[in-house]
Design a protein around this motif. Structure first.
Motif, short mmCIF file in Angstrom:
data_model
loop_
_atom_site.label_atom_id
_atom_site.label_comp_id
_atom_site.label_asym_id
_atom_site.label_seq_id
_atom_site.Cartn_x
_atom_site.Cartn_y
_atom_site.Cartn_z
N PRO A 145 74.85 4.22 -10.87
CA PRO A 145 73.62 4.75 -9.76
C PRO A 145 74.07 5.20 -8.37
N PHE A 146 75.14 4.71 -7.96
CA PHE A 146 75.71 5.09 -6.60
C PHE A 146 76.06 6.42 -6.46
N ALA B 48 60.12 14.54 -2.80
CA ALA B 48 60.05 13.51 -3.29
C ALA B 48 61.33 13.06 -4.24
N LEU B 49 62.01 14.13 -4.83
CA LEU B 49 63.23 13.91 -5.55
C LEU B 49 64.39 13.57 -4.67
N GLN B 50 64.39 14.13 -3.22
CA GLN B 50 65.34 13.53 -2.39
C GLN B 50 65.16 12.25 -2.04
N ALA B 51 63.85 11.66 -1.62
CA ALA B 51 63.44 10.47 -1.22
C ALA B 51 63.94 9.63 -2.56
N GLY B 52 63.53 9.60 -3.49
CA GLY B 52 63.94 8.80 -4.81
C GLY B 52 65.36 8.65 -4.68
N LEU B 53 66.18 9.89 -4.83
CA LEU B 53 67.84 9.63 -4.97
C LEU B 53 68.13 8.80 -3.72
N VAL B 54 67.56 8.90 -2.37
CA VAL B 54 68.17 8.30 -1.27
C VAL B 54 68.01 6.72 -1.51
N VAL B 55 66.86 6.49 -1.88
CA VAL B 55 66.50 5.03 -2.09
C VAL B 55 67.44 4.56 -3.17
N LEU B 56 67.72 5.23 -4.29
CA LEU B 56 68.66 4.77 -5.40
C LEU B 56 70.15 4.44 -4.81
N VAL B 57 70.56 5.60 -4.22
CA VAL B 57 71.92 5.48 -3.37
C VAL B 57 71.90 4.12 -2.42
N ALA B 58 70.72 3.89 -1.62
CA ALA B 58 70.72 2.85 -0.61
C ALA B 58 70.90 1.21 -1.35
N PHE B 59 70.15 1.29 -2.37
CA PHE B 59 70.34 0.01 -2.97
C PHE B 59 71.48 -0.05 -4.19
N SER B 60 72.26 0.95 -4.12
CA SER B 60 73.51 0.77 -4.98
C SER B 60 74.54 0.67 -4.19
N ASP B 61 74.43 0.89 -2.81
CA ASP B 61 75.70 0.87 -2.00
C ASP B 61 76.09 -0.47 -1.21
N GLY B 62 77.05 -0.74 -1.29
CA GLY B 62 77.87 -2.03 -0.91
C GLY B 62 78.06 -2.16 0.46
N SER B 63 78.22 -0.90 1.04
CA SER B 63 78.72 -0.67 2.69
C SER B 63 77.47 -0.91 3.47
N GLY B 64 76.27 -0.26 3.21
CA GLY B 64 74.99 -0.44 4.01
C GLY B 64 74.95 1.09 4.58
N ALA C 207 74.77 3.76 3.51
CA ALA C 207 73.68 4.92 2.86
C ALA C 207 72.38 4.95 3.58
N ARG C 208 72.15 3.89 4.44
CA ARG C 208 70.85 4.14 5.27
C ARG C 208 70.85 5.55 6.07
N VAL C 209 72.00 6.04 6.45
CA VAL C 209 72.09 7.42 6.96
C VAL C 209 71.54 8.55 6.24
N LEU C 210 71.68 8.42 5.18
CA LEU C 210 71.02 9.40 4.12
C LEU C 210 69.45 9.55 4.40
N PHE C 211 68.79 8.63 4.98
CA PHE C 211 67.38 8.86 5.16
C PHE C 211 67.03 9.72 6.13
N LEU C 212 67.97 10.26 6.79
CA LEU C 212 67.81 11.23 8.27
C LEU C 212 67.77 12.57 7.47
N LEU C 213 68.14 12.76 6.08
CA LEU C 213 67.99 13.94 5.23
C LEU C 213 66.38 14.19 5.17
N LEU C 214 65.48 13.21 4.95
CA LEU C 214 64.16 13.29 4.74
C LEU C 214 63.39 14.07 5.67
N PRO C 215 63.38 13.63 7.11
CA PRO C 215 62.80 14.46 8.12
C PRO C 215 63.35 15.78 8.28
N PHE C 216 64.57 15.83 8.27
CA PHE C 216 65.23 17.23 8.53
C PHE C 216 64.46 18.16 7.40
N GLY C 217 64.90 17.77 6.10
CA GLY C 217 64.25 18.63 5.15
C GLY C 217 62.73 18.77 5.43
#
Length: 328
Positions: free
Chosen positions: A34-35, A57-73, A75-85
């Motif tokens: 999933p990562f 919505a697709l972007q938000a779902g994929l960001v959540v998927l990556v965030a919960f699959s990432d072992g480094s933490g 992936a939280r930076v990807l949430f910045l793509l949502l307000p930018f887009g």
């Protein structure tokens, strides 16, 4: 308005490296399938034109998927793509709301996965840094939007403005010759009609962002069709990139437009030479000269030429000479 095309691949690349390192080094549990699938999906979603809400919505779902699959933490930076887009799709107010929603989601996620997180310096600093990131991403979106508006304004002024000036000059010629030479008057009206068609074509070309190959010599000859302007091209324009050639073309448009509108002279000459080390374009008229005050057109031209590393010089003594030099 256009998004910044490199932002999503850059952030996804950083998260990929961090998550892979954490998983391989045993610093965290990275769920590889999933990562990786989520990161690839984010890059692809950013390349496709969606209905705005569906894309977000697709972007938000994929960001959540990556965030919960990432072992480094990371992936939280990807949430910045949502307000930018969201800024480019819906505007500033929605983008701010999306940013606040992302911060609230992080608070809830921390509360579920790490009870007592408010006493953890790491989690609190992550939330603060995310807030700063949202502010910076919105500021970047504002700057990108301003640059896009400036580019469109320059294209409208340089392209459509030139053709409308040509139409006005040709219609004045038709009126002047109407009672003396009907053939000349009819030809001027036909040339004015052709300039109007070119104005429409210029608008379409700007919308398509010049998707086809650009030929400077051909474009200059079409530019002055029907006008009392001579064009001389020499050298090999294939040495130069399309943005450089387009900047030279816009410079010629600005020079010819100013000569026709303000020059008051009978002769206008456009000369361009694409040499081995630099390209030089001059627009010369024998009018009364150029005043010290520069309008929006020349200011925009200086900005456009500076973007390709060139320089603009205007000499208004004894006629007007516009010179643009761009290194190869």
């Amino acid at each position: 308005m256009r998004r910044v095309p490199w932002l999503s691949p850059l952030l996804c690349g950083v998260v990929l490296v961090a998550g892979a390192y954490a998983g391989l080094a045993g610093l965290g549990e990275t769920r590889w399938v999933p990562f990786a699938a989520g990161l690839v999906g984010l890059v692809l979603v950013d390349r496709v034109r969606w209905v705005p809400w569906l894309g977000l919505a697709l972007q938000a779902g994929l960001v959540v998927l990556v965030a919960f699959s990432d072992g480094s933490g990371m992936a939280r930076v990807l949430f910045l793509l949502l307000p930018f887009g969201a800024y480019f799709a819906f505007g500033r107010a929605v983008a701010v709301g999306v940013g606040v929603g992302c911060a609230a989601f992080m608070v809830v996620a921390f509360q579920v996965t790490a009870p007592g997180w408010t006493r953890s310096v790491e989690h609190v600093s992550d939330l603060l840094m995310f807030g700063i990131g949202v502010v910076l991403s919105l500021a970047m979106a504002e700057l990108s939007a301003a640059a896009e508006r400036n580019r469109v304004a320059r294209d409208v002024h340089d392209g459509v403005g030139h053709h409308l000036t040509a139409v006005a000059v040709l219609l004045e010629k038709a009126v002047a010759f109407r009672g003396h030479d009907a053939a000349v008057a009819d030809r001027a009206v036909e040339d004015a009609r052709e300039s109007a068609r070119r104005a429409l074509g210029d608008v379409r070309a700007s919308v398509r962002a010049l998707s086809g190959p650009f030929r400077l010599g051909d474009a200059l000859r079409q530019l002055v069709g029907g006008l009392d302007v001579t064009v001389e091209c020499s050298g090999d324009e294939s040495r130069y990139a399309a943005p450089t050639l387009l900047a030279l073309y816009r410079a010629a448009q600005e020079g010819v437009t100013n000569a026709l509108r303000h020059g008051g002279g009978a002769r206008v000459e456009v000369t361009v030479h694409c040499g081995a080390s630099r390209a030089e374009l001059t627009v010369v008229d024998d009018g009364p000269g150029f005043g010290r005050r520069e309008g929006f057109g020349l200011r925009g031209l200086r900005e456009r030429v500076a973007e390709v590393g060139g320089s603009v010089d205007v000499d208004g003594s004894g006629g007007t000479r516009l010179t643009v030099v761009v290194p190869r």
